[in-house]
Scaffold this motif. Sequence first.
Motif, PDB file in Angstrom:
ATOM      1  N   TRP A  93       0.783  -1.217   0.057  1.00 55.44           N
ATOM      2  CA  TRP A  93      -0.071  -0.044  -0.132  1.00 55.44           C
ATOM      3  C   TRP A  93       0.811   1.348   0.175  1.00 55.44           C
ATOM      4  O   TRP A  93       0.301   2.225  -0.680  1.00 55.44           O
ATOM      5  CB  TRP A  93      -0.937  -0.080   1.185  1.00 55.44           C
ATOM      6  CG  TRP A  93      -1.763   1.102   1.219  1.00 55.44           C
ATOM      7  CD1 TRP A  93      -1.698   2.043   2.161  1.00 55.44           C
ATOM      8  CD2 TRP A  93      -2.691   1.684   0.590  1.00 55.44           C
ATOM      9  NE1 TRP A  93      -2.488   3.200   1.783  1.00 55.44           N
ATOM     10  CE2 TRP A  93      -3.196   3.038   0.909  1.00 55.44           C
ATOM     11  CE3 TRP A  93      -3.502   1.104  -0.650  1.00 55.44           C
ATOM     12  CZ2 TRP A  93      -4.377   3.772  -0.006  1.00 55.44           C
ATOM     13  CZ3 TRP A  93      -4.602   1.878  -1.362  1.00 55.44           C
ATOM     14  CH2 TRP A  93      -4.900   3.189  -0.907  1.00 55.44           C
ATOM     15  N   PRO A  94       1.960   1.305   0.761  1.00 55.17           N
ATOM     16  CA  PRO A  94       2.752   2.567   0.875  1.00 55.17           C
ATOM     17  C   PRO A  94       3.236   3.074  -0.761  1.00 55.17           C
ATOM     18  O   PRO A  94       3.532   4.230  -1.097  1.00 55.17           O
ATOM     19  CB  PRO A  94       3.971   2.391   1.584  1.00 55.17           C
ATOM     20  CG  PRO A  94       3.487   1.317   2.303  1.00 55.17           C
ATOM     21  CD  PRO A  94       2.545   0.340   1.656  1.00 55.17           C
ATOM     22  N   TYR A  95       3.115   2.081  -1.640  1.00 55.01           N
ATOM     23  CA  TYR A  95       3.514   2.391  -2.742  1.00 55.01           C
ATOM     24  C   TYR A  95       2.481   2.428  -4.026  1.00 55.01           C
ATOM     25  O   TYR A  95       2.627   2.158  -5.393  1.00 55.01           O
ATOM     26  CB  TYR A  95       4.474   1.363  -3.349  1.00 55.01           C
ATOM     27  CG  TYR A  95       5.662   0.927  -2.351  1.00 55.01           C
ATOM     28  CD1 TYR A  95       6.831   2.095  -2.183  1.00 55.01           C
ATOM     29  CD2 TYR A  95       5.403  -0.219  -1.588  1.00 55.01           C
ATOM     30  CE1 TYR A  95       7.557   1.600  -1.122  1.00 55.01           C
ATOM     31  CE2 TYR A  95       6.554  -0.268  -0.361  1.00 55.01           C
ATOM     32  CZ  TYR A  95       7.463   0.617  -0.304  1.00 55.01           C
ATOM     33  OH  TYR A  95       8.297   0.292   0.807  1.00 55.01           O
ATOM     34  N   PHE A  96       1.282   2.545  -3.425  1.00 52.31           N
ATOM     35  CA  PHE A  96      -0.036   2.716  -4.343  1.00 52.31           C
ATOM     36  C   PHE A  96       0.268   3.576  -5.625  1.00 52.31           C
ATOM     37  O   PHE A  96      -0.314   3.559  -6.764  1.00 52.31           O
ATOM     38  CB  PHE A  96      -1.307   2.767  -3.848  1.00 52.31           C
ATOM     39  CG  PHE A  96      -1.604   4.164  -3.496  1.00 52.31           C
ATOM     40  CD1 PHE A  96      -2.553   4.882  -4.356  1.00 52.31           C
ATOM     41  CD2 PHE A  96      -1.182   4.844  -2.345  1.00 52.31           C
ATOM     42  CE1 PHE A  96      -2.898   6.322  -4.056  1.00 52.31           C
ATOM     43  CE2 PHE A  96      -1.525   6.241  -2.212  1.00 52.31           C
ATOM     44  CZ  PHE A  96      -2.407   6.925  -3.010  1.00 52.31           C
ATOM     45  N   TYR A  97       0.731   4.649  -5.300  1.00 46.31           N
ATOM     46  CA  TYR A  97       1.172   5.526  -6.634  1.00 46.31           C
ATOM     47  C   TYR A  97       2.584   5.590  -6.693  1.00 46.31           C
ATOM     48  O   TYR A  97       3.509   5.627  -5.877  1.00 46.31           O
ATOM     49  CB  TYR A  97       0.878   7.150  -5.957  1.00 46.31           C
ATOM     50  CG  TYR A  97       0.714   8.298  -6.990  1.00 46.31           C
ATOM     51  CD1 TYR A  97      -0.570   8.338  -7.791  1.00 46.31           C
ATOM     52  CD2 TYR A  97       1.610   8.949  -7.375  1.00 46.31           C
ATOM     53  CE1 TYR A  97      -0.701   9.195  -8.667  1.00 46.31           C
ATOM     54  CE2 TYR A  97       1.827   9.938  -8.311  1.00 46.31           C
ATOM     55  CZ  TYR A  97       0.305  10.220  -8.923  1.00 46.31           C
ATOM     56  OH  TYR A  97       0.410  10.971  -9.934  1.00 46.31           O
ATOM     57  N   PRO A  98       2.770   5.429  -7.946  1.00 49.10           N
ATOM     58  CA  PRO A  98       4.111   5.260  -8.551  1.00 49.10           C
ATOM     59  C   PRO A  98       5.199   6.364  -8.871  1.00 49.10           C
ATOM     60  O   PRO A  98       5.706   6.652  -9.834  1.00 49.10           O
ATOM     61  CB  PRO A  98       3.965   4.405  -9.789  1.00 49.10           C
ATOM     62  CG  PRO A  98       2.783   5.109 -10.428  1.00 49.10           C
ATOM     63  CD  PRO A  98       1.843   5.513  -9.334  1.00 49.10           C
ATOM     64  N   PRO A 132       8.325   7.683  -5.901  1.00 50.00           N
ATOM     65  CA  PRO A 132       9.264   7.137  -6.906  1.00 50.00           C
ATOM     66  C   PRO A 132       8.802   5.835  -7.858  1.00 50.00           C
ATOM     67  O   PRO A 132       8.366   5.274  -7.327  1.00 50.00           O
ATOM     68  CB  PRO A 132      10.570   7.351  -6.456  1.00 50.00           C
ATOM     69  CG  PRO A 132      10.266   6.880  -4.960  1.00 50.00           C
ATOM     70  CD  PRO A 132       8.976   7.567  -4.662  1.00 50.00           C
ATOM     71  N   GLN A 133       9.514   5.753  -8.963  1.00 44.87           N
ATOM     72  CA  GLN A 133       9.140   4.781  -9.619  1.00 44.87           C
ATOM     73  C   GLN A 133       9.263   3.299  -8.958  1.00 44.87           C
ATOM     74  O   GLN A 133      10.282   3.139  -8.213  1.00 44.87           O
ATOM     75  CB  GLN A 133      10.070   4.430 -10.877  1.00 44.87           C
ATOM     76  CG  GLN A 133      10.062   3.439 -11.814  1.00 44.87           C
ATOM     77  CD  GLN A 133       8.805   3.548 -12.972  1.00 44.87           C
ATOM     78  OE1 GLN A 133       8.389   4.828 -12.986  1.00 44.87           O
ATOM     79  NE2 GLN A 133       9.233   2.922 -14.130  1.00 44.87           N
ATOM     80  N   ARG A 134       8.415   2.599  -8.894  1.00 45.04           N
ATOM     81  CA  ARG A 134       8.273   1.227  -8.152  1.00 45.04           C
ATOM     82  C   ARG A 134       9.445   0.390  -8.648  1.00 45.04           C
ATOM     83  O   ARG A 134       9.372   0.115  -9.995  1.00 45.04           O
ATOM     84  CB  ARG A 134       6.948   0.376  -8.224  1.00 45.04           C
ATOM     85  CG  ARG A 134       5.913   1.404  -7.475  1.00 45.04           C
ATOM     86  CD  ARG A 134       4.822   0.481  -7.044  1.00 45.04           C
ATOM     87  NE  ARG A 134       4.141   0.168  -8.568  1.00 45.04           N
ATOM     88  CZ  ARG A 134       2.922   0.776  -8.620  1.00 45.04           C
ATOM     89  NH1 ARG A 134       2.440   1.573  -7.903  1.00 45.04           N
ATOM     90  NH2 ARG A 134       2.383   0.759  -9.970  1.00 45.04           N
ATOM     91  N   PRO A 135      10.436  -0.130  -7.857  1.00 43.70           N
ATOM     92  CA  PRO A 135      11.261  -1.179  -8.435  1.00 43.70           C
ATOM     93  C   PRO A 135      10.261  -2.462  -9.143  1.00 43.70           C
ATOM     94  O   PRO A 135       9.464  -2.786  -8.673  1.00 43.70           O
ATOM     95  CB  PRO A 135      11.890  -1.925  -7.158  1.00 43.70           C
ATOM     96  CG  PRO A 135      11.848  -0.775  -6.092  1.00 43.70           C
ATOM     97  CD  PRO A 135      10.469  -0.187  -6.467  1.00 43.70           C
ATOM     98  N   ALA A 136      10.995  -2.948 -10.249  1.00 44.53           N
ATOM     99  CA  ALA A 136      10.343  -4.252 -11.142  1.00 44.53           C
ATOM    100  C   ALA A 136      10.185  -5.100 -10.079  1.00 44.53           C
ATOM    101  O   ALA A 136      11.113  -5.664  -9.337  1.00 44.53           O
ATOM    102  CB  ALA A 136      11.246  -4.544 -12.099  1.00 44.53           C
ATOM    103  N   GLY A 137       9.179  -5.835 -10.022  1.00 46.67           N
ATOM    104  CA  GLY A 137       8.920  -7.005  -9.201  1.00 46.67           C
ATOM    105  C   GLY A 137       8.241  -6.671  -7.887  1.00 46.67           C
ATOM    106  O   GLY A 137       7.893  -7.470  -7.096  1.00 46.67           O
TER     107      GLY A 137
END
Length: 353
Positions: free
Chosen positions: A146-151, A153-158
């Motif tokens: 959930w902390p990464y729901f908005y991309p 910074p760019q989300r790491p692959a995987g």
Amino acid sequence: MAKLTTIKGPSVHLIQYLRDTPPYNSLEGLAAWAASIGMKALQVPVDPRLIDIHRAAEDQAYCDALKATVAQHGVEISELSTHLAGQLIAVHPAYDLLFDGFAPPEFRGDAAAREQWARRVLLDAAQASRRLGLKAHATFSGALAWPYFYPWPQRPAGLVETAFAELGRRWRPILDAFDAAGVDVCYEIHPGEDLHDGVTFERFLAHVGGHPRACILYDPSHFLLQQLDYLAFIDIYHARIRVVHVKDAEFVPDGRQGVYGGYTDWVDRAGRFRALGDGQVDFKGIFTRLAKYGYEGWAVLETECAFKHPEDCAREGAEFIKNHIIRVSDGSFDDFAGSGVGPDGVKKVLGIE
């Protein structure tokens, strides 16, 4: 097509009404209160003031006594709920301290022990539900991504795939335990959980092998605030919907805020929960679809209004739900105009005999 079904209700989720003072501090007191305002059932949170979940898992006589306690007031238990324990199955470190209070004091400050406690509660809830004769259970999924729901910074692959694989790994044995007990696990699809819309539910379902007990607690208020088509959601996922929270909401954006709400308090947010009938949710559409698709569960009031007193929400909500439940027809409205032609005459009508 599923057989038309008259929904059961109204039931009430007790978690917002649980207090340390009578009548709100005991199952019997809440049963009497709920019955007095027209409720027919109770969604009971796993809280020691209401149920000893570990004893309920082992003791049939204790479960029978719980059912008798509420039955004397003319209500029944619609479901148990373990929202707090479910949340603790998966906690991202960013929320570790905030969610620590969901566990008993002796497990706080130790994430592994806290998760183990939560798992025990869920496993016992499966057996308790079976002993109480219940078919569905309400909970949260917890959240790692959930902390990464908005991309940004760019989300790491995987990252997302790994988070859902881990969520599936943690829940799979719990789902299996509920399957053995004959009870569906109904995840409330809710912002803050990794399962917060249809796409994320499908991701999770893929990682638990399409588990037959992985089901949905449908609450349209959370979808309206995301600007998701909550009626189409029923069309798509009705086969997995086993619990329904009847809760209203409104979304009124302006030039200063929208879906994310600007960190404002609930009263000032563009999107906020309201008492039934005071918001924007199309409950006629919802109840029509639930009846159409053969929903066999309860319509459960949940109260989180930013304005109205919860007692008024409950009293008015019981009547609101009662008035929206569709007593389905046992025939067709145009039966009076039947042609009288039986199966043997169909080909003649079509001109193909």
